[in-house]
Design a protein around this motif. Structure first.
Motif, PDB file in Angstrom:
ATOM      1  N   SER A 469       0.823  -1.206   0.000  1.00  0.00           N
ATOM      2  CA  SER A 469       0.000   0.000   0.000  1.00  0.00           C
ATOM      3  C   SER A 469       0.859   1.259   0.000  1.00  0.00           C
ATOM      4  CB  SER A 469      -0.935  -0.007   1.216  1.00  0.00           C
ATOM      5  OG  SER A 469      -1.727   1.164   1.253  1.00  0.00           O
ATOM      6  N   SER A 470       1.943   1.240   0.767  1.00  0.00           N
ATOM      7  CA  SER A 470       2.815   2.417   0.814  1.00  0.00           C
ATOM      8  C   SER A 470       3.564   2.607  -0.507  1.00  0.00           C
ATOM      9  CB  SER A 470       3.815   2.291   1.961  1.00  0.00           C
ATOM     10  OG  SER A 470       4.749   1.263   1.720  1.00  0.00           O
ATOM     11  N   GLU A 472       2.460   1.745  -3.460  1.00  0.00           N
ATOM     12  CA  GLU A 472       1.544   2.042  -4.561  1.00  0.00           C
ATOM     13  C   GLU A 472       1.620   3.504  -4.975  1.00  0.00           C
ATOM     14  OE1 GLU A 472      -3.106   1.187  -5.847  1.00  0.00           O
ATOM     15  OE2 GLU A 472      -2.443   0.817  -3.783  1.00  0.00           O
ATOM     16  N   THR A 473       1.850   4.377  -4.004  1.00  0.00           N
ATOM     17  CA  THR A 473       1.962   5.803  -4.304  1.00  0.00           C
ATOM     18  C   THR A 473       3.415   6.276  -4.381  1.00  0.00           C
ATOM     19  OG1 THR A 473       1.722   6.273  -1.929  1.00  0.00           O
ATOM     20  CG2 THR A 473      -0.268   6.373  -3.287  1.00  0.00           C
ATOM     21  N   SER A 474       4.308   5.644  -3.618  1.00  0.00           N
ATOM     22  CA  SER A 474       5.694   6.118  -3.582  1.00  0.00           C
ATOM     23  C   SER A 474       6.557   5.541  -4.698  1.00  0.00           C
ATOM     24  CB  SER A 474       6.335   5.767  -2.230  1.00  0.00           C
ATOM     25  OG  SER A 474       6.431   4.367  -2.057  1.00  0.00           O
ATOM     26  N   PRO A 476       5.244   3.923  -7.998  1.00  0.00           N
ATOM     27  CA  PRO A 476       4.246   3.348  -8.906  1.00  0.00           C
ATOM     28  C   PRO A 476       4.815   2.826 -10.220  1.00  0.00           C
ATOM     29  CG  PRO A 476       4.151   5.737  -8.982  1.00  0.00           C
ATOM     30  CD  PRO A 476       5.109   5.388  -7.874  1.00  0.00           C
ATOM     31  N   HIS A 501      -3.087  -3.294 -13.763  1.00  0.00           N
ATOM     32  CA  HIS A 501      -1.796  -3.350 -13.060  1.00  0.00           C
ATOM     33  C   HIS A 501      -0.856  -4.361 -13.715  1.00  0.00           C
ATOM     34  CE1 HIS A 501      -2.612  -0.584  -9.834  1.00  0.00           C
ATOM     35  NE2 HIS A 501      -3.656  -1.261  -9.399  1.00  0.00           N
TER      36      HIS A 501
END
Length: 591
Positions: A469-470, A472-474, A476, A501
């Motif tokens: 989860s962390s 996914e944005t940091s 990608p 994905h």
């Protein structure tokens, strides 16, 4: 996929690898008399080293490491236990298959076959073996090459039992001739292999530029050293080669840990392969080794390729941290890989190592008890017990936790090695300080470690999800992250998101077999039959010797009502995997 785990390489117990480097090499300043042809990364091979370091090369060639991998030749066959038929046959009641290993016209042939009730053969599958892996300390196995892929043979020889039996791991599952030798495994059993990046089990031709473990595995590439020594620039030449004896404890032990510390998960740094490790550099720059934290209820018990971690829990090791290098206990304090004592010589040899720090008066055991060991007054017999290797039958190893008494409790630090940033794993080889003060490795490494572990231990699934989860944005635009997101969404039946994905992951890394398999499943469940078939075909091309992947392709063809193609795929499958009785029955039903 579990096949990527380091633990699958259980052939490691066959090679009694001594670790480290002890003693300073007296330089022979004679110039090399033979030409040196270095590889592009500066490796020259042990034969070049031997032109100057003749004595060391001669003794090392007799050690287990110096004989870790040998090519099968008519001459080498003379030393293999293949003389009696009883020793070369084995029947496996679990699979109902027979196995044989025999010498034929200067070659070693392994065979698997099955007979019907009337005595007729159902199938027979034979392959020539090309290499012997191991020296016979615990046993040895055989390796074969099929196309560009390297595999383990289904039969191995066990020295303690003095007979051939199923290779390690085959007792639980019949891998036949399809058990891939992964790069991380063969790295520790050979001098220099040539894996194809991004394709597990596939190798360039020739597979090895050097068969057995050699000088440069511990000393680093030698081209610059040889070139300088040839010109007489000895001071510069010495600086161009790694002498582990002169390294700091972490860097010296890193060399040994690269093969003698498996851990519970191993993760390569982004863009790295095992071939990128250079002695003298932090091992963490190439691979991070993770361990599940022990608890008082479940203390460390494994001896199989866990030598460094066991040693680190010894009082001798902990008490000498911070002392001068020659006063620290580390791998090279006891082991000199240039010389390997025999079983008869080992007690006295290692007792002498103990007496480098201790004295005969240090032992408080009663004289009668000391003399009762075999041989008498044997330090390692009392303080470093031989124990059976639980993951491999018929084999044993020395436990490297040095204890005062057999029932000595583990030190408190054993159960307090995690960090706040990573409370459920220990990294055993951080570049900096080790233990509870170590800096947590990057999230992308932790994600891969959790992925390896959670498939066999559901406790790590939550950590995998949280780390993913962390990222996914940091992070990608990382192929590993996108493939993991697709896998997560596929499990949650979010098929549209999963497909997005996974296609993103494949655009970033077109060699990811697992991403193609997940994509094929997501497309199949979405009713996209043709796309699902195309994805399964790509996976089958990338990994032609993975039976589950080939079965997936057959299933996709059936779902897409392409029955003639499915039958043809089944026939091709049985040519590669003739041992699969289930597929044989299915094919008989459709014909």
């Amino acid at each position: 996929m579990l096949r990527r785990l380091w633990g699958i390489c259980v052939i490691a117990a066959f090679v009694l690898l001594t670790a480290g480097f002890a003693g300073k090499d007296k330089q022979n300043k004679t110039k090399a008399a033979t030409p040196v042809e270095a590889t592009k990364d500066g490796y020259v091979g042990s034969e070049t080293c031997a032109t100057c370091h003749t004595g060391i090369a001669k003794t090392f060639a007799q050690t287990s490491m110096g004989r870790s991998l040998t090519t099968i030749t008519p001459e080498s066959l003379k030393t293999m236990p293949l003389s009696s038929p009883e020793a070369t046959s084995y029947f496996d009641p679990n699979s109902n298959h027979h196995f044989e290993v025999r010498a034929v016209d200067g070659k070693v042939i392994e065979t698997e076959y099955e007979t019907a009730q009337d005595g007729s053969e159902v199938f027979r599958n034979s392959h020539p073996m090309s290499w012997v892996i191991g020296t016979g300390e615990n046993g040895f196995g055989l390796l074969l090459q099929r196309d560009d892929f390297l595999f383990q043979g289904p039969l191995s020889y066990y020295t303690r039992e003095a007979h051939w039996n199923l290779s390690p791991g085959y007792q639980n599952e019949n891998y036949s001739f399809n058990r891939l030798i992964l790069p991380g495994c063969i790295y520790c059993h050979s001098g220099r292999s040539r894996p194809v990046a991004g394709q597990d089990g596939r190798y360039q031709t020739p597979v090895f530029t050097q068969n057995s473990i050699g000088c440069e595995n511990c000393h680093g590439p030698g081209a610059a050293h040889v070139a300088a020594m040839r010109t007489g620039d000895f001071a510069n030449g010495l600086s161009k080669i790694v002498n582990p004896y002169r390294l700091s404890e972490p860097r010296a032990d890193d060399i040994c840990m690269s093969c003698h510390q498996a851990g519970d998960a191993r993760v390569l740094q982004p863009g790295k392969t095992y071939q990128d490790f250079r002695p003298g550099q932090p091992l963490e720059h190439t691979v991070a080794i993770f361990q599940i934290p022990p608890t008082p209820e479940k203390p460390p018990q494994d001896d199989h390729v866990e030598h460094y971690y066991s040693m680190s829990l010894s009082k001798c090791f902990r008490a000498t941290r911070g002392l001068a290098p020659d006063k620290q206990l580390r791998c090279i304090s006891c082991h000199d890989p240039h010389v390997e004592p025999t079983k008869e010589e080992a007690p006295a040899y290692f007792k002498a190592r103990c007496l480098n720090c201790h004295t005969t008066a240090s032992c408080t055991a009663p004289k009668a008890l000391r003399e009762a060991t075999t041989p008498a007054d044997n330090c390692i017999g009392c303080h470093m017990k031989q124990r059976d290797i639980r993951v491999i039958s018929h084999s044993s190893a020395t436990n490297h936790r040095i204890v005062k008494t057999p029932d000595e409790p583990f030190p408190d630090v054993t159960f307090h090695q995690t960090t706040a940033a990573m409370p459920d794993l220990i990294e055993l080889n951080p570049e900096g300080e080790r233990g509870a003060n170590a800096v947590a490795p990057p999230a992308i490494l932790r994600l891969q470690a959790y992925a390896q572990l959670e498939r066999g231990d559901s406790r790590f699934h939550a950590s995998w999800l949280q780390t993913l989860s962390s990222l996914e944005t940091s992070l990608p635009e990382n192929a590993i992250v996108q493939a993991a997101l697709g896998h997560r969404d596929l499990a949650d039946h979010k098929l549209t998101e999963a497909i997005d994905h996974l296609q993103h992951a494949i655009r970033l890394n077109a060699m990811d077999t697992e991403a193609y398999i997940d994509l094929s499943k997501a497309q199949d469940e979405s009713g996209q039959n043709e796309a699902a078939i195309a994805s399964a075909k790509k996976a089958a091309e990338l990994d032609p010797y993975a039976a589950p992947i080939q079965k997936t392709l057959i299933l996709r063809l059936i779902n897409g009502k392409r029955y003639d193609e499915a039958q043809a795929a089944m026939e091709r499958y049985l040519q590669t995997f003739p041992e699969d009785d289930g597929m044989r029955k299915m094919l008989a039903m459709v014909k």
